[in-house]
Design an enzyme around this catalytic site. Sequence first.
Site, PDB file in Angstrom:
ATOM      1  N   CYS A 111       0.801  -1.225   0.000  1.00  0.00           N
ATOM      2  CA  CYS A 111       0.000   0.000   0.000  1.00  0.00           C
ATOM      3  C   CYS A 111       0.835   1.277   0.000  1.00  0.00           C
ATOM      4  O   CYS A 111       0.295   2.368  -0.187  1.00  0.00           O
ATOM      5  CB  CYS A 111      -0.948  -0.002   1.193  1.00  0.00           C
ATOM      6  SG  CYS A 111      -2.016  -1.459   1.264  1.00  0.00           S
ATOM      7  N   HIS A 247      -3.191   7.097   2.657  1.00  0.00           N
ATOM      8  CA  HIS A 247      -3.652   5.783   2.207  1.00  0.00           C
ATOM      9  C   HIS A 247      -5.007   5.479   2.820  1.00  0.00           C
ATOM     10  O   HIS A 247      -5.204   5.612   4.040  1.00  0.00           O
ATOM     11  CB  HIS A 247      -2.631   4.719   2.602  1.00  0.00           C
ATOM     12  CG  HIS A 247      -3.112   3.316   2.427  1.00  0.00           C
ATOM     13  ND1 HIS A 247      -3.732   2.879   1.279  1.00  0.00           N
ATOM     14  CD2 HIS A 247      -3.081   2.249   3.282  1.00  0.00           C
ATOM     15  CE1 HIS A 247      -4.066   1.608   1.418  1.00  0.00           C
ATOM     16  NE2 HIS A 247      -3.685   1.196   2.621  1.00  0.00           N
ATOM     17  N   ASN A 277     -10.294  -0.326   0.464  1.00  0.00           N
ATOM     18  CA  ASN A 277      -8.834  -0.259   0.396  1.00  0.00           C
ATOM     19  C   ASN A 277      -8.367  -0.862  -0.920  1.00  0.00           C
ATOM     20  O   ASN A 277      -8.413  -2.073  -1.117  1.00  0.00           O
ATOM     21  CB  ASN A 277      -8.239  -1.032   1.586  1.00  0.00           C
ATOM     22  CG  ASN A 277      -6.723  -1.003   1.614  1.00  0.00           C
ATOM     23  OD1 ASN A 277      -6.074  -0.586   0.660  1.00  0.00           O
ATOM     24  ND2 ASN A 277      -6.151  -1.468   2.709  1.00  0.00           N
TER      25      ASN A 277
END
Length: 320
Positions: A111, A247, A277
């Site tokens: 990520c 993020h 996500n």
Amino acid sequence: MTGRIIGTGSYVPERIVTNEDLAKLVETSDEWIVTRTGIHERRIAVEEGTSAMASRAAERALENAGIKAEELDIILMATSSPDHCFPNGACEVQAAIGAVNAVAYDISAACSGFEFALSTVQAFIRAGIYKTALIIGADCLSKLTDWSDRGTCVLFGDGAGAAVIRAEKTGVIHSVMGSDGVKGPVLSCVARSEGNFLNERKPELGYIYMDGQEVFKFAVKKVPECIRQVLEESKTDIEEVKYFVLHQANYRICEAVAKRLKQPLDKVPMNIGSYGNTSGATVPILLDELNRQGRLQRGDKLVLAGFGGGLTWGAALVEW
């Protein structure tokens, strides 16, 4: 010279999977998911793969930047879910968009990948090696998700975001990256087991594993730390930052980061409710939304920050 973002683009699949849809697969509910994550729905790829999504985001970024693919010197694609072991996804994007003059390769930092790609391109530009770059964060995590595990399947979605970076006098001010491989097992995904004809084990793909509590503790500690580091090392006051583009892993993490930084939540834009996500794609997708909504003005200072498997983390202070 430094690297300046001159165009952004993003792409998400058309198929929307709601929390109610997931409640038909596992024991969960819309209330349970929203309360713990802030996620209402996510996009899941049906036919598209990671490189196809990345290519569409790349084309939109090039159009937004007003340049042709032939002008690109380098393409970096941050992904944890490439369609193939090789050729790499960046090469597949290169072929799809016709970037015949670019070198292309992937970066694997989960990520944090988009921030790692930005820092890498920045180094090339400062060294005078390349002038025009395309960086992409793209993931199709639905391929790696165990859809019978309610602890992880409610979290992830598919998507891609891209940015065109060009050598100019202003742009990326400073960036930092970090890794802690010792804690890597708390967020992992086995690519292939160690199987071959000698040990008579068949290579098999694994699913995402996450120790949610450990990841949460890591994120709410490390993200504010790396943001403070990038601001201190660049001698920038935190009040100069217009937005913290973080993020999109969990609403509660973003909320906790804002609180630790003593910044109002309206400086931490979020879209996790719509996409979940998407790993390396979350920051560039959100950045593209801010750009196309007209919320970014020339001279605005932004902090981009990501964290993920590895464990990895990174932050970049940029002037729009």
